[in-house]
Structure formats: C-alpha cells, structure tokens
Design a protein around this motif. Structure first.
Motif, PDB file in Angstrom:
ATOM      1  N   UNK A  67      23.047  43.768  13.355  1.00  0.00           N
ATOM      2  CA  UNK A  67      22.030  43.853  14.426  1.00  0.00           C
ATOM      3  C   UNK A  67      21.464  45.270  14.700  1.00  0.00           C
ATOM      4  N   UNK A  68      21.408  46.122  13.833  1.00  0.00           N
ATOM      5  CA  UNK A  68      20.986  47.462  14.012  1.00  0.00           C
ATOM      6  C   UNK A  68      19.555  47.490  13.746  1.00  0.00           C
ATOM      7  N   UNK A  69      18.684  47.996  14.870  1.00  0.00           N
ATOM      8  CA  UNK A  69      17.266  48.255  14.751  1.00  0.00           C
ATOM      9  C   UNK A  69      16.978  49.805  14.322  1.00  0.00           C
ATOM     10  N   UNK A  82      32.462  59.429   3.936  1.00  0.00           N
ATOM     11  CA  UNK A  82      31.620  58.298   3.533  1.00  0.00           C
ATOM     12  C   UNK A  82      31.563  57.815   2.301  1.00  0.00           C
ATOM     13  N   UNK A  83      32.001  56.662   1.709  1.00  0.00           N
ATOM     14  CA  UNK A  83      32.448  56.242   0.386  1.00  0.00           C
ATOM     15  C   UNK A  83      31.342  55.537  -0.004  1.00  0.00           C
ATOM     16  N   UNK A  84      30.471  54.927   0.545  1.00  0.00           N
ATOM     17  CA  UNK A  84      29.521  53.868   0.029  1.00  0.00           C
ATOM     18  C   UNK A  84      28.853  53.247   1.340  1.00  0.00           C
ATOM     19  N   UNK A  85      27.515  53.133   1.203  1.00  0.00           N
ATOM     20  CA  UNK A  85      26.738  52.548   2.155  1.00  0.00           C
ATOM     21  C   UNK A  85      25.619  51.628   1.534  1.00  0.00           C
ATOM     22  N   UNK A  86      25.460  50.473   2.443  1.00  0.00           N
ATOM     23  CA  UNK A  86      24.663  49.456   2.015  1.00  0.00           C
ATOM     24  C   UNK A  86      23.825  48.959   3.385  1.00  0.00           C
ATOM     25  N   UNK A  87      22.596  48.905   3.158  1.00  0.00           N
ATOM     26  CA  UNK A  87      21.630  48.137   4.203  1.00  0.00           C
ATOM     27  C   UNK A  87      21.057  46.900   3.742  1.00  0.00           C
ATOM     28  N   UNK A  88      21.158  46.029   4.572  1.00  0.00           N
ATOM     29  CA  UNK A  88      20.422  44.620   4.230  1.00  0.00           C
ATOM     30  C   UNK A  88      19.419  44.223   5.286  1.00  0.00           C
ATOM     31  N   UNK A  89      18.434  44.138   4.943  1.00  0.00           N
ATOM     32  CA  UNK A  89      17.121  43.670   5.809  1.00  0.00           C
ATOM     33  C   UNK A  89      17.356  42.062   6.277  1.00  0.00           C
ATOM     34  N   UNK A  90      16.764  41.660   7.277  1.00  0.00           N
ATOM     35  CA  UNK A  90      16.941  40.105   7.481  1.00  0.00           C
ATOM     36  C   UNK A  90      16.425  39.204   6.640  1.00  0.00           C
ATOM     37  N   UNK A  91      15.231  39.520   5.598  1.00  0.00           N
ATOM     38  CA  UNK A  91      14.747  38.765   4.695  1.00  0.00           C
ATOM     39  C   UNK A  91      15.448  39.251   3.322  1.00  0.00           C
ATOM     40  N   UNK A 116      19.106  57.657  21.684  1.00  0.00           N
ATOM     41  CA  UNK A 116      19.290  56.154  21.618  1.00  0.00           C
ATOM     42  C   UNK A 116      19.538  55.641  23.029  1.00  0.00           C
ATOM     43  N   UNK A 117      19.203  54.447  23.059  1.00  0.00           N
ATOM     44  CA  UNK A 117      19.475  53.673  24.518  1.00  0.00           C
ATOM     45  C   UNK A 117      20.497  52.726  24.188  1.00  0.00           C
ATOM     46  N   UNK A 118      21.130  52.582  25.356  1.00  0.00           N
ATOM     47  CA  UNK A 118      22.277  51.379  25.294  1.00  0.00           C
ATOM     48  C   UNK A 118      21.475  50.333  25.029  1.00  0.00           C
ATOM     49  N   UNK A 119      22.286  49.393  24.015  1.00  0.00           N
ATOM     50  CA  UNK A 119      21.354  48.338  24.030  1.00  0.00           C
ATOM     51  C   UNK A 119      22.632  47.263  23.392  1.00  0.00           C
ATOM     52  N   UNK A 120      23.209  46.394  24.408  1.00  0.00           N
ATOM     53  CA  UNK A 120      24.345  45.552  24.196  1.00  0.00           C
ATOM     54  C   UNK A 120      23.847  44.175  23.780  1.00  0.00           C
ATOM     55  N   UNK A 121      24.582  43.341  22.838  1.00  0.00           N
ATOM     56  CA  UNK A 121      25.699  43.852  22.092  1.00  0.00           C
ATOM     57  C   UNK A 121      24.859  44.475  20.815  1.00  0.00           C
ATOM     58  N   UNK A 122      25.139  45.628  20.426  1.00  0.00           N
ATOM     59  CA  UNK A 122      24.349  46.216  19.254  1.00  0.00           C
ATOM     60  C   UNK A 122      25.424  46.133  17.766  1.00  0.00           C
ATOM     61  N   UNK A 123      26.568  46.182  18.181  1.00  0.00           N
ATOM     62  CA  UNK A 123      27.502  46.502  17.102  1.00  0.00           C
ATOM     63  C   UNK A 123      28.530  45.247  16.835  1.00  0.00           C
TER      64      UNK A 123
END
Lengths: 303, 527
Positions: free
Chosen positions: B502-504, B300-309, B513-520
C-alpha cells in the motif's frame, strides 16, 4: 638400408581454401640423401613442416625415426638436424652464445665438431645472428644442427640466396655427415641436388608425382634425336613415355622417360619411317624436370 | 631442472634491460610508498603503479614470445625442448622477475611502516595471488596465443574495451567509506585465471592456437558478463565469506519499515533517460543490536514493484555501489532510503494507485570494540584491531588541520570512530576513519601497495567559533589533546526479504512525506 627414417602415408595438409599437400606417400631409406624437388609452391615446405610436427596433418600420417610425427618429442628431435631458409633464429644471440645455448639440449653434442664447423664456415663468433648475412645465418643454423651428429638431417630450401662458395661449403659439410646420417632436402635448385642426391621425389601441386633412386631416374631419361631419310608424316599417337615430341623437316626430338637402348630404337623404327640415325643423350636433372613440367602443362588442358 | 635453469638464464640475459627497468620502477615505488604519510597516493606513485604494470607486462610478454607458441618458423620448435621444462622455465622467470621482487618490495614497505612482514605474510601472499589472478596469468595467456607485441597490444586493447563495455562500463570511483566488494571482481577473475592456466598449458603442451584463442575469448566474454549479471545476493554472500562473517539466519524481528518522519527529495543526479526518481525513507530495525552499540550497513540486493493491476517493475541487477536503477542509502544507524529510478511509463500507470514493494537487503552488523587512545599529534603507534595510527598537522585545507592516519597490511575496519578529546575531559570532536573523499586531478592508483590506509581530518578554526562552527577545532587544544580510536568489529551478516504494501508512489517523488497510517506492512523475513 632397409629401414625408413621417414615414412608418410597419404599425408594431407589443408589450409583454409587450399590443399597444400594431398595423399603424399613416400619412404626415405636410412642412409639416403633424399631430395624432394618441385616448383615453388609445390608443397615441399608444408610436407616437411607436417612430418616435423610443426604443423598438424589434416589426414594421413607420417612416421619419423619410427615415431608418429604428432608425437615427436625431445628424444627424437635430439636426433634431427633441421635447417630452413625461413627459420627465425634468435637474432639477439651471438653465434658463440647460440652454439653454447643449443649444446645442453643435445646429449651427443660434440664440441670439437662444433669448433671445426665454425672454422669451416668462417663464422664470426662474437657477431649477433641478426647482424649476419643470410648466408652466414644459414651456416650458423647448420653448424648448430650438425654439431650433435644427428641421425636425420632435414634441410628446407637451404641454398636459396646463397652464393656459390657458401653453397659448396654447405654441401661439403652435409656430405661429410651423410656417411652416418640420412639427409632429406627440399629444393627447387636441381643443379645442386644432382651432385649428391641418392633418391629423388618430385612433388607438384601438392601431389608426389614419383619417387625414385637418382641413378635409376637418370638412367631412364634420355633426350632422343631421330634423323629421317626424308620428311615424313608423324604418327597420330605417340607412346605415353615419350614426352614433348616435336619435329622439324627430317629431325624428330622427344624425351624418353623409359629409355632402354634396344627397346627405344625398335620402337622408333616401328613408328617412324626411314630412320637414318638415332642419338640418345643423357639428361641433367634440370632438363628432366623441365621436360616433365612441360609435359604436364601440355596435358593439363585435356585433363 | 638443469635445462629449466638453462632457459631461465637465457631469458634473464635476453631481458636484462626490461627487468632492470621494472626493478628500478619497483624500487622507486617502494621508496614513495614506504614514506607516504597520506591515505591518498601522490601523482608519482600513481604513475609508477601504471608504469610498473606496463614494465611487468612487457617482461611477461617478451618472456613468452622469446619461444613464441604461435607460428611455424621459430627455431625452437624443431629443437628438443621438453615442453614441461619450457613451461617451468617461463613460470620460474615470471616468479623471479615479477612476483619475488614484488614480495620483497612489499616486505620492505611493511617493515619501514613499522610492521613485522612475517606477521602479515598471509596478507602479502593474498596480494601476490591477486596480482597473479588479475595480471600475470592473463598477460601470460595472452602472450601464449599471440606471436609478438604487434599482435598482443591490439588484442589487449580490444579485450579491455570489450570487457569494459560488457561489464557495464567504467566503474565510478569507490568512495573511501564504502566497503570494497571484492567478490564481484574475484568471481569472474578467478574464472579468467583458471582459463588462462588452461590456455597456457594447452599451448605449451599441444600448440593448438585456434582452440586456445577461442577458449580465451569465450572466457573473457563470459567473465565480463558474469561480472555484470552476477546476482547481488550471491556477491554479497561470497563477500561475507571473504570478510570472515558468513551470512547467518536473521532474527525474526527484523523489519524494513517506511520512515515517515524523513523528507524525500531528489539528490541523485545520474538518472537513466526517461526515468522518474523516487526516494522512499525507510528504517531497518529489529536486528538485535541496541542503538549506539555499533553500525548497521545495509545493501540493497533486489527490488521489485507491483502495481494493483499486475503492473511489474524490477530493478536491474546493478545496485548501490555500481550505477543501476534501484539502490539504497543508509545511515549507520539503519535509517535510510530506497531509491528507485522507475520507468516513466510504469510510473504513469501506477502513480495514482497503491503498489507493493518487495526487495532483499544484505546487512552487515558491526559492534564497537574497545577504544584506544593516542596523543593527537604523535608518531605511529599500534592501535589494537586497527593497525598503526599517527597524527600530524597539515596546512591544507587552510587554515590547517589535524590529520589522523591509520594503516595496516591487513584490511582496516570499515568503520572506526575517531574522537579528538580535549585534555581534562573537555570538548570532543567526532569523526570516522575514511569519512572524506579527496578528489585529485591526477592518476590516483595504488593497487600494488601492500598497505591499507585511511584517514580523517579535524579542521582548525581560523575565527572565533560560533554555534554553526562547533565542528571546527581550536588549534591551541592540540598539544594536550588525545585521539581515541574505536574500531567497529564485524559481528554478523544477514540477508532478508521485505515487503511493503500500500505504498502511494506519488508521495515520494520529491515532496515531503506526510504520515499516513497504516502505510506499511512489516513482514516477517522470508526463509
């Protein structure tokens, strides 16, 4: 004569919070034995360290052997013999190895002269430098600094802590070299300096107060004792060249710093009434500097 | 030149005792290293490494301090020492008393271990370069700005403490199966070495101690900060260059997708205070490497999470092999997890919503090379692309095991499969080189060794094997069994960006983890 081995111009060295040397300008003629004298802390060692490029000057400049002191390199240093009271010698070396080690640095190294200096100083060749007494260490340093016949010998307080015999040996060996070298010596030991210095400079609080040939200096200073016919009132103002005047009953004493017999006697008779006798005594160097120091102290509050 | 040797001889005479101690220590270390039959050094070897560095440090410091550059009372400053000659004499002494004995020792060890030292000269000289970079030059520069050991030792301790703190603390142990990220140390070290040379030359040319000290301190602080803050992507790219596999453009089919079949869970004990840990199972695919033909190593070289707001969270710069708050763990097939140690306030704000995760990964690809077989129990034999390998039976761990060790003066392949094969095409037990970490309660230090070593164990069965103990090896198969070694050859490196929409996050905070389509949303790689 005519060429200066050392020449400084407004040489200044500042350390944080203190100015050790201020605007020092002097010239050391070739062939002279120049003594820089002054009380402890006057700036003698700093002056030497600055023109020897051990410390960089803050301002001004110094030339040694015709070279800017900041550019003193092996060529110049091979012609300078430097001995200092607080020099750190490689204590682990024996005297013999120390001399052997120094030799290749000097193209003019003279083995015979080195051997004769070892004999003169009675140096124990197989003894480590750190095991030597202070006097012996200074002598070892001097032997290593004279054996290559330097053109300039710089000695920084070389007599400190030496006994009389060692001093005599030291002075003897330096004087032997003085015929073909210039000697610059910093000392507060005036009695020793007097016996061989040809020029003298007086430094106090980092400032060079004067520099002069020794004979001229000794000639112009006299301790004058005036005997009056009867107690008399003293003048309100004394001539500036009369240092530390004092009187008791019919006797007046002072140090004349510009003594010329006729001129001094005329001035005495002019200022003091009823002069019965004037005696002028020559002064040893030590007395001259005590008089200068006392005079400086007495002037300070008003300055 | 004559004067240079004159000063050199004086230094040899002055420091004969210290030099003798360092040589004796080196000789002892050479003996231990050349007779070692384990990848992990013994306690004596560990302490000798430390003692030797200490002895060399003393030699280097005394060498410089014998004509100290700091101070105004040393006799030599008023003697006609040509400065370049003095500098040359000191460099010659460092070479003669530190580097040449070390090179000779390396040659002896390599030869005793069955390699021709001349064939591995570049690797041995690289070690010399590293020693100069990390040790000789910094110590010599430090000695050049100090007057004696009384100044040097406290300065060295202060520098070590400051550098350790600034660079993010003591680095945790690197496990044998992890690649050495040399680039992260080499980049700041190279800077330190350049400044050390500058300080050294400045002092010998001009004796400007204040300036030299300022320069040295600034360089060390800068190096520590560079070490801590160097972008991981840059480190990865430099490391790939050092590994001889420069980063290429990645295939457009490359993707990172959430692996919904896997189970999330908490398994990382070292969390920042107040953090919430998430583990998101993902798979890297589309790299053009058919399954089973090699290894995909993901970093992993970098990671960023962005919320809906517009809420934002960015992982700190330290990842993966150095503790940080965003890292990865991947199996050798490319399946693995993104770990996030999220700030709790951020997590509380976004946990009910769907977020977007963006990141960058560095990928190293390895392809299995040709296998080479040696007897299970054997003396050292050459194995192409690996080095020399041998197998011995060891009593520990009880009831005993077959230990397969490989070694080489060159780097060993990061991935090498080791298969123990029963004679006559019978059972096969599979391991990898360096797939186990040995925890020792003594100083495990072999930075000076010219050899790279790795090993694996096939544990013997002490009881009749059942369904749960198939991995154990019956001792009686060994005499006729063989070991096949299959090295992984580095075939490429790439860096690519990914974006998962769309990651919860609540799905990944320790529950299945439950399958949840489309999640990716599998995005084409960024240029």
């Amino acid at each position: 004569m005519g060429t200066e081995m050392i020449r400084t111009h407004q040489l200044t060295k500042r350390f944080p919070g203190i100015e050790a040397v201020t605007d020092l300008t002097l010239e050391v003629p070739e062939g002279s034995v120049f003594a820089l004298v002054g009380p402890n802390g006057a700036g003698k060692t700093t002056t030497i360290k600055t023109f020897m490029n051990i410390l960089p000057p803050t301002a001004g400049r110094a030339d040694v052997l015709g070279t800017d002191s900041r550019r003193l390199g092996p060529k110049q240093l091979a012609q300078i013999g430097y001995v200092s009271e607080n020099q750190e010698l490689p204590g682990w070396m024996t005297v013999s190895y120390f001399l052997q080690y120094c030799k290749p640095f000097y193209p003019t190294w003279d083995d015979q002269l080195a051997a004769s200096l070892v004999r003169l100083f009675d140096l124990p060749l197989e003894r480590r430098l750190r095991a030597l007494s202070r006097g012996m260490r200074i002598k070892a340093a001097l032997a290593s600094s004279l054996a290559y016949r330097p053109r300039l010998i710089v000695l920084d307080e070389p007599f400190s802590g030496l006994d009389a015999l060692v001093r005599d040996q030291f002075i003897e060996s330096v004087l032997e070299r003085a015929a073909e070298a210039t000697v610059f010596i910093a000392s507060h030991d005036l009695a020793e300096i007097e016996s061989f210095a040809s020029h003298i400079g007086y430094i106090d609080q980092g400032r060079l107060r004067f520099t002069e040939e020794m004979t001229a200096l000794v000639a112009r200073f006299r301790e004058i004792e005036v005997t009056l016919e009867q107690p008399a009132r003293m003048p309100a103002e004394w001539p500036a060249e009369w240092l530390n005047p004092e009187h008791a009953s019919v006797v007046v004493r002072f140090t004349d710093s510009r003594y010329e017999r006729e001129r001094t006697e005329n001035k005495v008779r002019e200022l003091l009434p009823g002069v019965r006798d004037i005696v002028a005594r020559s002064m040893p160097l030590r007395s001259i500097f005590v008089a200068l120091a006392k005079s400086a102290q007495s002037r300070e509050p008003g300055e | 030149m004559r004067l240079m040797f004159h000063i050199f001889k004086k230094d040899a005479r002055r420091l004969w005792w210290e030099i003798a101690v360092s040589l004796a220590t080196l000789a002892l270390l050479t003996m231990y290293d050349s007779t070692r039959t384990d990848a992990v050094p013994g306690p004596m070897e560990g302490y000798l490494n430390l003692l030797l560095l200490f002895a060399w440090g003393l030699v280097a410091a005394f060498l410089i301090h014998d004509e100290a550059l700091v101070g105004d009372r040393q006799f030599w400053v008023t003697r006609p020492y040509p400065r370049h000659v003095l500098l040359g004499a000191k460099a010659l002494a460092l070479l003669a008393f530190v580097h040449l004995p070390y090179l000779a020792s390396q040659g002896v060890i390599v030869a005793v271990r069955g390699f021709n030292p001349l064939d591995y000269l570049p690797a041995l000289l690289w070690k010399q370069f590293l020693l100069a970079l990390a040790f000789t030059l910094p110590v010599a520069a430090l000695a050049a700005v100090t007057r004696n050991l009384m100044q040097l030792v406290p300065a060295a301790v202060a520098i070590l403490v400051a550098v350790t703190v600034l660079s993010g603390g003591v680095r945790p142990m690197r496990y044998p199966w992890e690649p050495a990220v040399q680039a992260q140390e080499l980049i700041p070290l190279f800077g330190v070495a350049v400044v050390a040379i500058a300080v050294f030359c400045l002092q010998y040319a001009r004796r400007r101690t204040h300036l030299a000290r300022t320069l040295a301190v600034a360089a060390l602080l800068a190096a520590a900060l560079v070490f801590a803050l160097l972008p991981r992507e840059y480190v990865f790219r430099v490391q790939c260059l050092l590994d001889g596999a420069p980063v290429q453009s990645q295939p457009s089919s490359a993707t990172v997708s959430i692996e919904t079949e896997l189970v999330a869970g908490r398994d990382r004990p070292l969390l920042p205070v107040g953090a919430v840990e998430l583990r998101i199972p993902v798979r890297v695919s589309g790299l053009g490497q058919p399954p089973g033909t090699g290894v995909v190593d993901v970093e992993q070289l970098g990671m960023h999470v962005q919320g809906p707001n517009g809420e934002q969270w960015t992982a700190t710069r330290r990842f993966n092999r150095v503790r940080g708050d965003g890292w990865t763990s991947f199996s050798r097939s490319g399946a693995g997890s993104l770990y996030l140690a999220l700030d709790r306030h951020f997590y509380d704000r976004v946990k009910g919503a769907e977020v977007t995760i963006r990141g960058k990964v560095g990928i190293a690809l390895y392809r299995w090379g040709a296998g080479h077989t040696i007897p299970a129990i054997s003396d050292a034999r050459p194995v192409p692309d690996v080095g020399r390998c041998y197998g011995i039976v060891v009593e520990y761990p009880p009831p005993g095991a077959l230990k397969t060790v490989c070694e080489s003066p060159s780097s060993l392949p990061l991935f090498t499969r080791v298969n123990l094969i029963q004679a006559g095409g019978g059972e096969v037990w599979e391991h990898w080189l360096a797939d186990a970490a040995t925890v020792m309660r003594y100083l495990v230090l072999n930075v000076l060794s010219p050899m790279n070593r790795a090993q694996t164990f096939f544990q013997f069965a002490s009881w009749p094997r059942g369904p749960a103990s198939q991995w154990l090896v019956p001792g009686d198969v060994l005499p006729s069994a063989t070991v096949e070694l299959i090295p992984g050859e580095r075939t490429g490196s790439m860096v690519f960006s990914y974006e998962i929409r769309n990651v919860a996050l609540t799905q990944f905070s320790g529950r299945s983890v439950r399958r949840r389509d489309p999640v990716t949303d599998l995005r084409a790689p960024a240029p």
